[in-house]
Design a protein around this motif. Structure first.
Motif, PDB file in Angstrom:
ATOM      1  N   MET A  60      18.897   7.073 -36.012  1.00 49.18           N
ATOM      2  CA  MET A  60      19.270   5.860 -36.166  1.00 49.18           C
ATOM      3  C   MET A  60      19.390   5.228 -34.910  1.00 49.18           C
ATOM      4  SD  MET A  60      22.800   4.155 -37.923  1.00 49.18           S
ATOM      5  CE  MET A  60      21.957   4.221 -39.588  1.00 49.18           C
ATOM      6  N   LEU A  61      18.865   3.971 -34.652  1.00 51.66           N
ATOM      7  CA  LEU A  61      18.977   3.437 -33.274  1.00 51.66           C
ATOM      8  C   LEU A  61      20.404   3.140 -33.041  1.00 51.66           C
ATOM      9  CD1 LEU A  61      16.197   0.723 -33.951  1.00 51.66           C
ATOM     10  CD2 LEU A  61      16.003   2.664 -32.550  1.00 51.66           C
ATOM     11  N   GLY A  62      20.709   2.984 -31.761  1.00 53.53           N
ATOM     12  CA  GLY A  62      22.146   2.655 -31.377  1.00 53.53           C
ATOM     13  C   GLY A  62      22.572   1.327 -31.733  1.00 53.53           C
ATOM     14  N   ARG A  63      21.686   0.482 -31.681  1.00 48.72           N
ATOM     15  CA  ARG A  63      21.751  -0.993 -31.965  1.00 48.72           C
ATOM     16  C   ARG A  63      22.217  -1.076 -33.575  1.00 48.72           C
ATOM     17  NH1 ARG A  63      18.637  -5.326 -33.577  1.00 48.72           N
ATOM     18  NH2 ARG A  63      19.488  -7.477 -33.079  1.00 48.72           N
ATOM     19  N   THR A  64      21.665  -0.260 -34.200  1.00 51.85           N
ATOM     20  CA  THR A  64      21.980  -0.402 -35.673  1.00 51.85           C
ATOM     21  C   THR A  64      23.352   0.396 -35.940  1.00 51.85           C
ATOM     22  OG1 THR A  64      19.649  -0.034 -36.425  1.00 51.85           O
ATOM     23  CG2 THR A  64      21.328   0.387 -37.880  1.00 51.85           C
ATOM     24  N   ALA A  65      23.509   1.480 -35.316  1.00 55.96           N
ATOM     25  CA  ALA A  65      24.913   2.101 -35.295  1.00 55.96           C
ATOM     26  C   ALA A  65      26.005   1.312 -34.794  1.00 55.96           C
ATOM     27  CB  ALA A  65      24.816   3.548 -34.431  1.00 55.96           C
ATOM     28  N   ASN A  66      25.782   0.505 -33.907  1.00 55.42           N
ATOM     29  CA  ASN A  66      26.740  -0.301 -33.274  1.00 55.42           C
ATOM     30  C   ASN A  66      26.960  -1.477 -34.150  1.00 55.42           C
ATOM     31  OD1 ASN A  66      28.195  -1.540 -30.990  1.00 55.42           O
ATOM     32  ND2 ASN A  66      26.753  -3.156 -30.933  1.00 55.42           N
ATOM     33  N   GLY A  67      25.980  -1.929 -34.874  1.00 55.92           N
ATOM     34  CA  GLY A  67      26.278  -2.952 -35.870  1.00 55.92           C
ATOM     35  C   GLY A  67      26.846  -2.684 -36.981  1.00 55.92           C
ATOM     36  N   LEU A  68      26.808  -1.632 -37.478  1.00 50.64           N
ATOM     37  CA  LEU A  68      27.574  -1.049 -38.564  1.00 50.64           C
ATOM     38  C   LEU A  68      28.832  -0.621 -38.148  1.00 50.64           C
ATOM     39  CD1 LEU A  68      24.986   1.620 -40.211  1.00 50.64           C
ATOM     40  CD2 LEU A  68      25.977  -0.488 -41.315  1.00 50.64           C
ATOM     41  N   PHE A  69      29.062   0.051 -36.901  1.00 50.41           N
ATOM     42  CA  PHE A  69      30.601   0.278 -36.606  1.00 50.41           C
ATOM     43  C   PHE A  69      31.388  -0.887 -36.487  1.00 50.41           C
ATOM     44  CE2 PHE A  69      33.238   1.111 -32.861  1.00 50.41           C
ATOM     45  CZ  PHE A  69      34.034   2.357 -33.002  1.00 50.41           C
ATOM     46  N   TRP A  70      30.925  -2.217 -35.869  1.00 53.49           N
ATOM     47  CA  TRP A  70      31.429  -3.355 -35.676  1.00 53.49           C
ATOM     48  C   TRP A  70      31.586  -4.280 -36.889  1.00 53.49           C
ATOM     49  CZ3 TRP A  70      35.154  -4.596 -32.452  1.00 53.49           C
ATOM     50  CH2 TRP A  70      35.020  -3.906 -31.148  1.00 53.49           C
ATOM     51  N   MET A  71      30.794  -4.051 -37.720  1.00 54.74           N
ATOM     52  CA  MET A  71      30.797  -4.771 -38.901  1.00 54.74           C
ATOM     53  C   MET A  71      31.873  -4.422 -39.661  1.00 54.74           C
ATOM     54  SD  MET A  71      28.208  -4.381 -42.238  1.00 54.74           S
ATOM     55  CE  MET A  71      28.569  -4.845 -43.850  1.00 54.74           C
ATOM     56  N   PHE A  72      32.396  -3.206 -39.801  1.00 56.25           N
ATOM     57  CA  PHE A  72      33.448  -2.701 -40.482  1.00 56.25           C
ATOM     58  C   PHE A  72      34.786  -2.788 -39.520  1.00 56.25           C
ATOM     59  CE2 PHE A  72      30.505  -1.472 -43.480  1.00 56.25           C
ATOM     60  CZ  PHE A  72      30.932  -1.697 -44.920  1.00 56.25           C
ATOM     61  N   GLY A 113      24.621   6.075 -41.131  1.00 51.92           N
ATOM     62  CA  GLY A 113      24.962   4.622 -41.392  1.00 51.92           C
ATOM     63  C   GLY A 113      26.392   4.700 -42.023  1.00 51.92           C
ATOM     64  N   PHE A 114      26.736   5.292 -43.007  1.00 52.11           N
ATOM     65  CA  PHE A 114      28.009   5.306 -43.911  1.00 52.11           C
ATOM     66  C   PHE A 114      28.913   5.784 -43.077  1.00 52.11           C
ATOM     67  CE2 PHE A 114      30.974   7.672 -46.391  1.00 52.11           C
ATOM     68  CZ  PHE A 114      31.386   6.693 -47.576  1.00 52.11           C
ATOM     69  N   HIS A 115      28.623   6.820 -42.219  1.00 54.61           N
ATOM     70  CA  HIS A 115      29.843   7.558 -41.514  1.00 54.61           C
ATOM     71  C   HIS A 115      30.044   6.634 -40.207  1.00 54.61           C
ATOM     72  CE1 HIS A 115      30.070  11.089 -43.762  1.00 54.61           C
ATOM     73  NE2 HIS A 115      28.712  11.250 -43.559  1.00 54.61           N
ATOM     74  N   PHE A 116      29.143   5.784 -39.751  1.00 55.12           N
ATOM     75  CA  PHE A 116      29.579   5.037 -38.714  1.00 55.12           C
ATOM     76  C   PHE A 116      30.481   3.797 -39.039  1.00 55.12           C
ATOM     77  CE2 PHE A 116      25.602   6.423 -36.347  1.00 55.12           C
ATOM     78  CZ  PHE A 116      26.392   6.839 -35.169  1.00 55.12           C
ATOM     79  N   ALA A 117      29.857   3.459 -40.394  1.00 53.51           N
ATOM     80  CA  ALA A 117      30.733   2.204 -40.985  1.00 53.51           C
ATOM     81  C   ALA A 117      32.184   2.600 -41.066  1.00 53.51           C
ATOM     82  CB  ALA A 117      30.177   1.810 -42.177  1.00 53.51           C
ATOM     83  N   ARG A 118      32.486   3.641 -41.500  1.00 53.99           N
ATOM     84  CA  ARG A 118      33.742   4.345 -42.001  1.00 53.99           C
ATOM     85  C   ARG A 118      34.703   4.699 -40.807  1.00 53.99           C
ATOM     86  NH1 ARG A 118      36.403   5.396 -46.865  1.00 53.99           N
ATOM     87  NH2 ARG A 118      36.655   7.655 -46.279  1.00 53.99           N
ATOM     88  N   ALA A 119      33.798   5.092 -39.600  1.00 52.71           N
ATOM     89  CA  ALA A 119      34.352   5.102 -38.513  1.00 52.71           C
ATOM     90  C   ALA A 119      34.945   4.098 -37.664  1.00 52.71           C
ATOM     91  CB  ALA A 119      33.496   5.963 -37.341  1.00 52.71           C
ATOM     92  N   GLY A 120      34.135   2.997 -37.879  1.00 49.11           N
ATOM     93  CA  GLY A 120      34.743   1.826 -37.235  1.00 49.11           C
ATOM     94  C   GLY A 120      36.016   1.030 -38.120  1.00 49.11           C
ATOM     95  N   MET A 121      35.916   1.452 -39.530  1.00 50.98           N
ATOM     96  CA  MET A 121      37.135   1.068 -40.205  1.00 50.98           C
ATOM     97  C   MET A 121      38.336   1.731 -39.888  1.00 50.98           C
ATOM     98  SD  MET A 121      37.740   0.936 -44.453  1.00 50.98           S
ATOM     99  CE  MET A 121      37.674   3.072 -44.233  1.00 50.98           C
TER     100      MET A 121
END
Length: 314
Positions: free
Chosen positions: A1-13, A157-165
């Motif tokens: 996964m691109l870092g930019r996408t991971a960052n988007g998921l992390f900060w989205m949540f 992606g799922f885990h980046f989202a949950r980590a941000g949350m």
């Protein structure tokens, strides 16, 4: 996964969690202010603004702390870059960045919630509409989290989202407790009074923990018990212990997927060690303020390490 996408998921949540937490804080502040005289009600709104971390920005444009000024500044003021409206716009922006990594259901829940809330915040919110608006924000979080859990692959992606949350939730609970200890009570003479009990009830409502705490404690409001509940009780999903445990699991999952552990995993282990076998008496021996500051600093360091480990800005 691109870092930019991971960052988007992390900060989205992170932004979604922050918006939800702010809505809960406003709801608790409204409940408290309605039971107080005019002067005390303004102090309640001052504490809400402070807890949200927006006091310097607020005082740049406002000289008083009336409820309608406070909640409109937090919810929708275009001069406030950390308004709920701005947070939810950031949620949608980051969802667009990560559009190829989220399910259609997640995108639809974000987009539809954004359009509904943007319309509701197009003009100043009166007291009669405040409850409905705050309900919309909380429901947006529920919809997006539900879509995430029900429609997303358990991939990076799922885990980046949950980590941000969980990074955001840890910070929010620690900040609310810390502000309570230093700002909500006007004087030490209030400790143990009906006002003190009311303020602790506000803390519980700010993290949606009032019913759970009362169920576990036969309805008793006890400051020490509340501190233990919000810091060390791993059964409550907004306690520091629960959030750190959940964040550890998300980072471990990411390490397995990438076949490599990073600095974030090491910092997480250190954070776990600081909580292992700790009691609420240990927390007060160290000093609640110091414990919470250490928690917030460690949490911020973990968030920075996640960004470095997974090249969010590469």
């Amino acid at each position: 996964m691109l870092g930019r996408t991971a960052n988007g998921l992390f900060w989205m949540f992170r932004y979604l969690e922050r918006a939800e937490n702010t809505a809960r804080l406003l709801d608790a502040g409204l409940r408290m202010s309605l039971t107080r005289d005019l002067v005390t009600a303004e102090e309640e709104w001052r504490s809400v603004i402070q807890t949200a971390g927006q006091r310097p920005a607020y005082e740049t444009y406002n000289e008083t702390y009336t409820g309608v000024q406070a909640w409109n500044f937090i919810l929708r003021d275009p001069k406030n870059p950390m308004s709920v409206r701005a947070m939810l716009e950031n949620v949608r922006t980051n969802a667009r960045v990560a559009r190829n990594a989220i399910s259609g259901e997640v995108w639809e829940s974000v987009n539809e919630s954004w359009m509904q809330i943007e319309s509701a915040l197009a003009k100043p919110v009166g007291q009669g509409q405040l409850g409905d608006v705050l309900g919309m924000v909380r429901r947006a979080g529920t919809l997006v989290h539900g879509a995430l859990g029900d429609s997303m692959l358990r991939d990076a992606g799922f885990h980046f989202a949950r980590a941000g949350m969980f990074v955001e939730r840890t910070d929010s609970t620690a900040r609310i407790l810390d502000i309570k200890y230093y700002l909500l009570l006007p004087s030490l003479s209030y400790v143990g009074s009906s006002l003190d009990a009311g303020q602790w009830d506000t803390v519980l409502r700010s993290v949606s923990g009032d019913r759970a705490f009362r169920w576990l404690n036969a309805g008793n409001i006890d400051a020490k018990g509340i501190v233990e509940f919000l810091t060390l009780d791993a059964r409550f999903p907004r306690s520091i212990a629960f959030c750190q445990s959940a964040l550890r699991d998300e980072l471990a999952a990411l390490a397995r997927l990438h076949r490599n552990e990073g600095r974030s995993n090491e910092l997480m282990r250190q954070a776990d060690m600081r909580l292992t076998d700790k009691t609420v008496d240990d927390v007060f021996d160290v000093g609640l303020h110091q414990f919470l500051v250490d928690t917030m600093n460690t949490n911020a360091a973990i968030a920075e390490a996640i960004a470095e480990d997974y090249r969010f800005h590469a």
